[in-house]
Design a protein around this motif. Structure first.
Motif, PDB file in Angstrom:
ATOM      1  N   HIS A 164      -5.707   8.644  -2.074  1.00 21.78           N
ATOM      2  CA  HIS A 164      -6.064   7.345  -2.652  1.00 21.78           C
ATOM      3  C   HIS A 164      -6.999   7.553  -3.832  1.00 21.78           C
TER       4      HIS A 164
ATOM      5  N   HIS B 291       0.843  -1.210   0.000  1.00 19.07           N
ATOM      6  CA  HIS B 291       0.000   0.000   0.000  1.00 19.07           C
ATOM      7  C   HIS B 291       0.874   1.255   0.000  1.00 19.07           C
TER       8      HIS B 291
ATOM      9  N   PHE C  50      -5.230   4.269  -7.756  1.00 12.69           N
ATOM     10  CA  PHE C  50      -4.536   3.703  -6.593  1.00 12.69           C
ATOM     11  C   PHE C  50      -5.313   2.507  -6.060  1.00 12.69           C
TER      12      PHE C  50
ATOM     13  N   HIS D 197       1.884   4.512  -3.012  1.00 15.73           N
ATOM     14  CA  HIS D 197       1.936   5.974  -2.905  1.00 15.73           C
ATOM     15  C   HIS D 197       3.124   6.531  -3.711  1.00 15.73           C
TER      16      HIS D 197
HETATM   17 ZN   LIG Z   1      -2.418   5.360   1.943  1.00 23.63          ZN
END
Ligand SMILES: [Zn+2]
Length: 233
Positions: A208, A189, A212, A193
């Motif tokens: 997000h 996760h 994403f 980014h």
């Molecule tokens: Zn995040």
């Protein structure tokens, strides 16, 4: 001329009367403090309101401080602040000069906060990074600073800071009871980014994006990892 503290005390008193519906105002203490970004806090203790305001706002115009006072007092009563106050405050926070100040403050704070190295007691983040990078990113990601947090936070399991170019994973996950694919998912996760930078949409920063979230669901054991993470928190 009034000081920022006394101006803010006046606004908090005004907001308190309006939001609480009471007629007596408790004692109010206001302090402007250096903070990582635009973080403020408010609480009541011993019938006294304590407000800590990021010193970035010391130079903010009175109407911004007034809106912030209403936002904070609403938070005190677990209410949502009026939309006008939220909008006015947010617009101010997204002014380039304020964003820059907040970034600089965050940078200074981040440099001060220590992290542990990537090699934990159970898991090695550097090794997991290389594997995930190969499996999901064709090894295209530039490796940031990786480390375990000092504290075993169960609330914040992972954090990515683009300014500091680093990913910090909560030490609560460096534990034999946590399966490797769960640690990997949290790291995955944060790695996303790096691939999907945040965007400003309608004056709000979106971390997000839809793209994403689409990529996040590509993780092989996505559902399973989420289920286990839900049981940790
Ligand atoms: Zn995040």
């Amino acid at each position: 001329m009034q000081s920022g503290e006394s101006i803010m005390r006046g606004f908090i008193a005004e907001a308190f009367l309006q939001i609480s519906g009471r007629t007596a105002i408790p004692e109010i203490e206001v302090a402007f403090r250096p903070a990582a970004g635009l973080n403020h806090s408010i609480r009541i203790r011993d019938r006294m309101i304590h407000a800590r305001i990021s010193d970035i706002l010391r130079v903010a115009p009175p109407e911004i401080l007034r809106s912030l006072a209403f936002i904070l007092v609403a938070r005190l009563f677990r209410q949502r602040a009026e939309a006008d106050h939220l909008r006015r405050y947010r617009d101010y926070c997204y002014r380039p000069e304020v964003v820059r100040e907040a970034d600089l403050a965050r940078l200074a704070q981040g440099r001060r906060s220590e992290i542990r190295s990537a090699a934990g007691e159970v898991y090695d983040l550097a090794r997991l990074f290389v594997r995930l990078n190969r499996l999901y990113f064709r090894s295209s990601l530039h490796r940031p600073l990786l480390g375990w947090s000092m504290r075993r936070s169960k609330r914040i399991l992972g954090h990515h800071d683009d300014l500091l170019e680093r990913i910090v994973i909560s030490r609560a996950l460096d534990d034999e009871d946590i399966p490797e694919f769960v640690v990997e998912f949290v790291l995955y996760h944060e790695m996303l980014h790096l691939k999907h930078p945040s965007r400003i949409v309608d004056g709000r920063r979106i971390h997000h994006t839809a793209a994403f979230r689409r990529d996040e669901r590509r993780y092989a054991r996505y559902e399973e990892a989420l289920e286990i993470l839900d049981s940790i928190v």
